[in-house]
Design an enzyme around this catalytic site. Structure first.
Site, PDB file in Angstrom:
ATOM      1  N   GLU A   1     -10.318  -3.141  -1.130  1.00  0.00           N
ATOM      2  CA  GLU A   1     -10.437  -4.135  -2.210  1.00  0.00           C
ATOM      3  C   GLU A   1     -10.454  -5.564  -1.676  1.00  0.00           C
ATOM      4  O   GLU A   1      -9.526  -5.972  -0.967  1.00  0.00           O
ATOM      5  CB  GLU A   1      -9.275  -3.953  -3.203  1.00  0.00           C
ATOM      6  CG  GLU A   1      -9.393  -4.877  -4.405  1.00  0.00           C
ATOM      7  CD  GLU A   1      -8.362  -4.577  -5.502  1.00  0.00           C
ATOM      8  OE1 GLU A   1      -7.937  -3.420  -5.645  1.00  0.00           O
ATOM      9  OE2 GLU A   1      -7.985  -5.527  -6.212  1.00  0.00           O
TER      10      GLU A   1
ATOM     11  N   ASP B   1       2.561   8.531   3.847  1.00  0.00           N
ATOM     12  CA  ASP B   1       2.090   9.252   2.662  1.00  0.00           C
ATOM     13  C   ASP B   1       2.114   8.311   1.458  1.00  0.00           C
ATOM     14  O   ASP B   1       3.160   8.098   0.853  1.00  0.00           O
ATOM     15  CB  ASP B   1       3.018  10.465   2.458  1.00  0.00           C
ATOM     16  CG  ASP B   1       2.645  11.305   1.255  1.00  0.00           C
ATOM     17  OD1 ASP B   1       1.835  10.852   0.425  1.00  0.00           O
ATOM     18  OD2 ASP B   1       3.183  12.417   1.148  1.00  0.00           O
TER      19      ASP B   1
ATOM     20  N   HIS C   1     -12.024 -13.580  -6.664  1.00  0.00           N
ATOM     21  CA  HIS C   1     -12.534 -12.229  -6.471  1.00  0.00           C
ATOM     22  C   HIS C   1     -14.036 -12.217  -6.212  1.00  0.00           C
ATOM     23  O   HIS C   1     -14.536 -11.406  -5.459  1.00  0.00           O
ATOM     24  CB  HIS C   1     -12.276 -11.440  -7.764  1.00  0.00           C
ATOM     25  CG  HIS C   1     -11.577 -10.150  -7.543  1.00  0.00           C
ATOM     26  ND1 HIS C   1     -10.215 -10.074  -7.388  1.00  0.00           N
ATOM     27  CD2 HIS C   1     -12.032  -8.895  -7.446  1.00  0.00           C
ATOM     28  CE1 HIS C   1      -9.883  -8.820  -7.218  1.00  0.00           C
ATOM     29  NE2 HIS C   1     -10.967  -8.079  -7.237  1.00  0.00           N
TER      30      HIS C   1
ATOM     31  N   LYS D   1       0.531  -2.202 -10.274  1.00  0.00           N
ATOM     32  CA  LYS D   1      -0.656  -1.864  -9.476  1.00  0.00           C
ATOM     33  C   LYS D   1      -0.927  -2.993  -8.487  1.00  0.00           C
ATOM     34  O   LYS D   1      -1.280  -2.759  -7.327  1.00  0.00           O
ATOM     35  CB  LYS D   1      -1.849  -1.630 -10.397  1.00  0.00           C
ATOM     36  CG  LYS D   1      -3.089  -1.054  -9.721  1.00  0.00           C
ATOM     37  CD  LYS D   1      -3.973  -2.081  -9.057  1.00  0.00           C
ATOM     38  CE  LYS D   1      -5.199  -1.443  -8.417  1.00  0.00           C
ATOM     39  NZ  LYS D   1      -6.037  -2.427  -7.704  1.00  0.00           N
TER      40      LYS D   1
HETATM   41  C1  MEV Z   1      -6.127  -5.971  -9.258  1.00  0.00           C
HETATM   42  O1  MEV Z   1      -6.352  -5.040  -8.216  1.00  0.00           O
HETATM   43  C2  MEV Z   1      -4.642  -6.255  -9.411  1.00  0.00           C
HETATM   44  C3  MEV Z   1      -4.258  -7.138 -10.591  1.00  0.00           C
HETATM   45  O2  MEV Z   1      -4.791  -6.601 -11.803  1.00  0.00           O
HETATM   46  C4  MEV Z   1      -2.753  -7.192 -10.648  1.00  0.00           C
HETATM   47  C5  MEV Z   1      -2.179  -7.886 -11.873  1.00  0.00           C
HETATM   48  O3  MEV Z   1      -2.832  -7.914 -12.916  1.00  0.00           O
HETATM   49  O4  MEV Z   1      -1.030  -8.355 -11.766  1.00  0.00           O
HETATM   50  C6  MEV Z   1      -4.845  -8.517 -10.477  1.00  0.00           C
END
Ligand code: MEV
Length: 423
Positions: A80, A280, A378, A264
């Protein structure tokens, strides 16, 4: 020194030159990472079944990290865009407050042994507790290597699951110190070894014998404090950024839909190191999310607040069952190099680095979301990926990506057109 200005602008071979000149890695170790040596199919064939090849990911290095006063270079295997840049940038901001402070609990894992067909589970529970010394003695000498390094069984707990789809049953929790291993093999072996004695003591039937990935006795924590002044950029004051981050965190703290995405973003920092070191990552993911739901409501793994001097203070706490011995950590040549690069000599030190990067990654996301939005940063990296997918190489990648960002039109078709025009 983990701060290497301009690193991101250098060609790959010059980055290698810096790593070797500064003594972080040797040329042989670099060759392991570039595909010249490294994991070859015949080695991979010993790791899993039906091997037909290997699968590569980009390996980047996050810069600027100071963790417990030590400069650390952080290897991250991830597909990513923005992850490595985000972590490095937040680590740079955190330096203004002394970097990250991290610590871990003892490396205690939990093994679960399910006991069915008990005539009277309450009695069986007490019988097991009465026989704790015998059960512990049963495990003595089972894993001489681990014991030599100070690991081994630590405690036995017994839980009554009063209500389940098959009625009540008992669960023994074996608390096992796994030292520098991830620990799954040691714990599973110990659980299987205890089963016959447990059946003898309880007159029940042992069913499952397996470790728990909710490794809540093996916790890693990190914190940082960043002066508000260090957070200012563009038209945003440091105080605005700080309060924006805190409000963004509050959203995740209160709402599971947001918490899933927030966490995430934390795992964006954690998984790439777990992968790069041959650990792992499914186990780490499972443990993280189960821990985030431990109160009964899924929530954030981090906290953000305002410190007494107006600084932004952050903390993270989560299970981190990672090892530096056993499994792919030693079998995968690149994993050995990744560990060497970080300069960690224990599993606890590795977990301290990982958890600090998770906190930094979370801040990178919240800072962007709370100010200019996530897409700006991004997009340029995304555009590069699209350009590469269209077949662009070398200089073409930068040219085509820049053009697509300017046009706000980033797609494969446009990248192909631009590639055709440039030829
Ligand atoms: C994207 O990989 C991760 C985000 O969505 C995390 C977040 O929203 O805090 C940008």
């Amino acid at each position: 020194m983990s701060r290497i200005p301009g690193f991101y602008q250098l060609p790959i071979d010059q980055r290698h030159a810096i790593l070797t000149q500064k003594g972080w890695l040797t040329p042989d170790e670099i060759a392991t990472l570039t595909g010249e040596t490294g994991l070859i199919p015949s080695q991979a064939d010993h790791m899993i079944e039906n091997v037909i090849g290997t699968f590569a990911l980009p390996l980047g290095v996050a810069l600027n990290f100071v963790i417990n006063g030590r400069e650390v270079l952080v290897p991250m295997a991830v597909e990513e865009p923005s992850v490595v840049a985000g972590a490095s940038f937040m680590a740079k901001l955190a330096r203004a407050g002394g970097g990250f402070t991290a610590h871990t609990s003892e490396p205690h894992m939990i093994g679960q042994i399910q006991i069915l067909d008990l005539p009277e589970p309450h009695t069986a529970r007490l019988q097991l507790l009465e026989n704790k010394a015998r059960l512990m003695a049963e495990l003595e000498g089972l894993d001489p290597v681990l014991e030599r390094f100070g690991g081994g069984p630590r405690d036995i707990e017994v839980r009554l699951i009063a209500d389940s789809p098959i009625g009540s049953f008992l669960v023994v929790h074996l608390i096992y110190d796994v030292r520098d291993a991830m620990g799954a093999n040691a714990v599973n072996t110990a659980c299987e070894h205890l089963a016959p004695v447990i059946e003898e003591i309880t007159r029940g039937r042992v069913h499952l014998r397996i470790l728990s990935n909710l490794a809540d006795r093996r916790i890693a924590r990190a914190r940082c404090a960043i002066p508000a002044s260090a957070l200012a950029f563009g038209n945003f004051s440091g105080e605005q950024v700080r309060d924006g981050v805190i409000a963004a965190w509050a959203f995740a703290a209160a709402d599971p839909y947001r918490a899933a995405t927030h966490n995430k973003g934390i795992m964006n920092g954690i998984d790439p190191i777990v992968i790069a070191t041959g650990n792992d990552w499914r186990a780490i993911e499972a443990g993280a999310h189960a821990y985030a739901a431990r109160s009964g409501r899924y929530t954030s793994l981090t906290t953000w607040g305002r410190g007494p001097q107006g600084e932004l203070v952050g903390s993270i706490e989560m299970p981190l069952a990672v090892g530096i011995v056993g499994g792919a950590t030693k079998a995968h040549p690149a994993a050995k190099v990744a560990l060497k690069l970080m300069g960690v000599s224990t599993a606890r030190e590795l977990a301290e680095v990982i958890v600090a990067v998770g906190l930094a990654q979370n801040l990178a996301a919240l800072r962007a979301l709370a100010t200019e939005g996530i897409q700006r940063g991004h997009m340029s990296l995304h555009a590069r990926q699209v350009a590469v997918s269209a077949g662009a190489q070398g200089e073409q990648v930068t040219r085509i990506a820049r053009q697509m960002v300017q046009e706000k039109n980033i797609n494969l078709e446009r990248a192909r057109e631009l590639l055709g025009e440039g030829k």
